[in-house]
Design an enzyme around this catalytic site. Structure first.
Site, short mmCIF file in Angstrom:
data_model
loop_
_atom_site.label_atom_id
_atom_site.label_comp_id
_atom_site.label_asym_id
_atom_site.label_seq_id
_atom_site.Cartn_x
_atom_site.Cartn_y
_atom_site.Cartn_z
CB THR A 17 -6.69 18.42 5.64
OG1 THR A 17 -5.39 18.05 6.08
CG2 THR A 17 -7.52 18.89 6.81
N GLY A 18 -6.07 15.71 3.48
CA GLY A 18 -5.43 15.34 2.21
C GLY A 18 -6.48 15.04 1.15
CE LYS A 43 -3.96 22.14 6.30
NZ LYS A 43 -4.11 21.47 5.02
CB ILE A 96 -6.30 3.31 3.16
CG1 ILE A 96 -7.53 3.23 4.06
CG2 ILE A 96 -6.68 3.25 1.69
CD1 ILE A 96 -8.30 1.95 3.99
CB THR A 97 -0.90 4.32 3.41
OG1 THR A 97 -1.62 5.32 4.12
CG2 THR A 97 0.26 4.94 2.65
CD GLU A 98 -0.35 0.34 -3.92
OE1 GLU A 98 -1.37 0.95 -4.28
OE2 GLU A 98 0.25 -0.49 -4.63
CE1 TYR A 159 -13.38 -2.38 -3.36
CE2 TYR A 159 -12.96 -1.08 -5.33
CZ TYR A 159 -12.75 -1.32 -3.99
OH TYR A 159 -11.92 -0.49 -3.29
CD GLU A 209 -3.13 -10.58 -4.42
OE1 GLU A 209 -4.13 -10.13 -5.00
OE2 GLU A 209 -2.21 -9.86 -4.02
CG HIS A 247 -1.54 -6.36 -4.59
ND1 HIS A 247 -2.58 -7.25 -4.60
CD2 HIS A 247 -2.08 -5.14 -4.71
CE1 HIS A 247 -3.72 -6.59 -4.71
NE2 HIS A 247 -3.44 -5.30 -4.79
#
Lengths: 328, 381
Positions: A17-18, A43, A96-98, A159, A209, A247
């Site tokens: 819901t975020g 929720k 996914i959270t950074e 991408y 990298e 990063h």
């Protein structure tokens, strides 16, 4: 075929819901992902774009048989979300959270590893198995179905690389971003091994990298264990030492983790390294043509009873070619 | 984030570790009065975020108050590897018998905190590590189980033969391990850990780097940040939620995503230009962020052209375009700007950008080449 996710992947979205969770849950569904549930404490019982929301991951798994969790919750709660997903019995967790603290990650890494759960991320864009399933935030429209596997520590740079492949007509099996943090769940070697085992994947693009030594380790692995052609790209050739380049993991510290070392390690393992992401399809095509030629000649050689020395020659050729490219 | 020696020592003291007493001074008068209250010979130590302070002349022994005055005068304002000394630590001088090294780092390979100890501590520890790695003993600690007493004892026994010293050092190693976790460090170091003639083990230097990702829950440590010790543009960028690193070139770069930002810089160099910075506007595309990014970049007098490279995924190109227009109106840039926007909402972005006069390019390689060409033109003209 594909790796890690496919048509059978049933996804529960933690933090549905975020702002990010709701947007990407919808995007994943649009792509064709089987998003079966969402979780936001407080929720439960509601719906988000037709997706049922539960109080806990355990409830969601029990009701929907979700086997994969994707995490969009804010950094202070992300670690807890991973433990919750692990205890609820999913087999794949994509975070996914950074901005997740690295010391917490060390603990949860051991925890999930011990239970045989695959963790991807954190701080990653997730993954797409073309035309089957997308888990995370990658834009699905840049991918087309094909036989190239893509693995990367980055997001948007991935991408760019996928787009370059797509524009050159080289479709993908699975594209995966493993994350830019110091401590990540799934690394290059885990992914390369999966691509090597995947029947449909014929070649791999690997995007690394600066920071750490995962690319060097991957280079050794490729040389020893991979039969499929791999081409690479390394970001951060101009990065100064001691500075975190966005990063958390992209930092040259104590003189190690430089792009130069990584490029050298890859080229020494016979992996051509592109100077620009747009060169990746060109290098890949060269490498595949080279292997085809080698296959033909070695077939002939087999008839003449020996094929081994040819392999070595071909590998050396690869090194020279990419070195010449660099000088240009 | 790095903190100063005196700040790290505060954390050491809180954990009960033996550290010589001392205080911080920003001027000569304070330095003298601190030395007077200690009442014994002291060390005058520059507080800057860089290694090799001693070799650069930033750490001096002062026998008496007069010497403190002389050294404080010299060291305050001194330049050490590009950083100006604004603070000095005045700390009790102790007699040293042996110098060891103890450090804990976040290790990416083992995914554990790794404790390193060496009996060959002191200012040359980096050479010891490079030339005689066998003199450094390492232990990867299971992050879930934590450090066991016997492990600390084993490490300490690599440093000393005398059991009394081993016990003291083992306790210090355990306490340092606690400091590592309590402060969410990515690195803690004692170099040197010394022994005194009367058989005491003391930490006379301290280094501590904190994981930026954990600062939200370490408020006291977050407040230790020394803005004086950082590049002002980098401070502004952080406050605007941007990742920014200043470089020496003349082509400003604004990119979304850290990997792509690095790759863009690399391509600038590859095609014969010099990048002025690394700048990642991050995933979400608030137009305000683009404005802040432009302001930071244009404030650098060396800039000859700016390139904006956006690959829209979550980042929406129209938001970025709105930010660019905003920046044009507010900042009235005089240097040429070239933009490449591709991905999510690209068409809308193009419409928005028609309001301003700037160059656009279609691919990553072309936007880089164009920015280099424009920078060179600007230099000639």
């Amino acid at each position: 075929m594909s790796i890690f996710i496919n048509k059978k992947t049933k996804v529960v979205v933690q933090g549905i819901t975020g702002r990010d969770g709701s947007f990407h849950a919808t995007q994943m569904k649009k792509y064709g992902t089987d998003v079966v549930a969402g979780v936001t404490p407080g929720k439960g019982g509601t719906k988000m774009s037709g997706i049922p929301v539960f109080e806990s991951v355990a409830e969601a798994v029990k009701a929907t048989k979700a086997n994969t969790s994707v995490i969009y919750v804010p950094p202070p709660f992300a670690i807890d979300a991973i433990y919750e997903a692990a205890d609820a019995g999913v087999s794949l967790i994509v975070c996914i959270t950074e901005g997740v603290p690295a010391n917490d990650m060390m603990k949860v890494y051991k925890y999930t590893k011990h239970r045989g759960i695959r963790l991807i991320g954190p701080n990653c864009p997730g993954l797409i198995s073309t035309d089957q399933s997308k888990v995370g935030i990658m834009p699905g429209n840049i991918c087309i179905k094909g036989s190239v596997g893509v693995v990367s520590r980055s997001g948007t740079l991935t991408y760019e690389a996928i787009w370059a492949l797509t524009c050159a007509g080289m479709g993908q099996t699975t594209c995966i971003g493993i994350g830019g943090d110091q401590i990540i769940g799934t690394n290059f070697i885990d992914t390369l091994q999966a691509f090597e085992n995947d029947k449909e994947t014929k070649a791999v693009v690997m995007i690394g990298e600066i920071g750490g030594s995962d690319e060097e380790e991957a280079a050794k692995f490729i040389k020893k264990h991979m039969t499929k052609p791999v081409v690479g790209f390394i970001a951060g050739r101009t990065a100064p030492p001691g500075k975190r380049m966005g990063h958390a993991g992209a930092i040259i510290s104590g003189g190690t983790g430089t792009a130069e070392e990584k490029v050298k390690a890859l080229e020494a393992a016979g992996i051509p390294v592109a100077a620009s992401p747009t060169q990746l399809p060109i290098l890949l095509k060269e490498k595949m043509d080279e292997l085809k030629k080698k296959a033909k000649t070695s077939k002939k050689m087999v008839m003449k009873k020996t094929s081994k020395p040819m392999k070595k020659v071909a590998a050396k050729k690869g090194v020279k070619k990419s070195a010449a490219k660099k000088k240009k | 984030m790095k903190i100063h020696e005196y700040q790290a020592k505060e954390l050491f003291l809180q954990a009960g570790m033996p550290v010589p007493s001392g205080e911080i001074a920003t001027n000569v008068a304070d330095a003298v009065s601190i030395a007077e209250s200690i009442g014994r010979p002291v060390m005058v130590k520059a507080q800057v975020h860089v290694g090799g302070r001693g070799k650069a002349g930033g750490v001096k022994y002062a026998e008496n108050v007069e010497a403190v005055r002389v050294w404080a005068q010299k060291i305050l304002g001194m330049d050490i590897k590009g950083l100006t000394v604004k603070k000095i630590l005045i700390t009790e001088a102790v007699e040293i018998v042996t110098e060891c090294y103890v450090g804990i780092i976040l290790d990416r390979v083992t995914k554990c905190p790794v404790i390193m100890v060496s009996a060959a501590g002191g200012i040359d520890i980096e050479e010891v590590a490079a030339n005689t790695p066998e003199k450094i003993h390492k232990l990867a600690v299971d992050p879930i189980l934590g450090l066991k007493d016997y492990q600390a004892r084993e490490l300490a026994s690599k440093l000393y033969k005398d059991i009394k010293l081993v016990r003291q050092a083992a306790k210090i190693i355990s306490q340092l391990y606690d400091v590592y976790w309590m402060s969410d460090a990515s690195l803690v170091e004692i170099n040197p850990l010394i022994t005194t003639p009367d058989g005491k083990v003391l930490a006379i230097d301290a280094k501590l780097n904190v994981d930026d990702n954990a600062l939200y829950r370490r408020k006291a440590i977050a407040e230790m940040r020394d803005l004086d010790a950082e590049n002002p543009a980098e401070v502004e960028a952080r406050e605007g939620d941007l990742s920014f690193v200043k470089l020496d070139g003349n082509i400003g770069c604004i990119v979304n995503g850290a990997g792509l930002a690095m790759a863009t810089m690399d391509l600038v160099k590859y095609y014969g230009g010099e990048p002025a910075n690394f700048l990642d506007i991050g995933g979400s595309s608030n137009p305000q962020k683009v404005l802040t990014a432009m302001r930071i970049i244009l404030s650098d007098p060396n800039i000859r052209s700016v390139l904006i490279n956006i690959f829209g995924g979550i980042t929406r190109c129209d938001d970025v375009a709105t930010g660019i227009v905003l920046a044009y109106e507010e900042l009235k840039p005089e240097v040429p700007i070239v933009v490449r926007l591709t991905g999510t909402n690209e068409a809308q972005a193009r419409k928005i950008l028609k309001q301003v006069n700037l160059k656009s390019a279609d691919t990553l390689d072309n936007v880089v080449k164009e920015a280099i060409r424009l920078a060179k033109l600007d230099e000639i003209g």
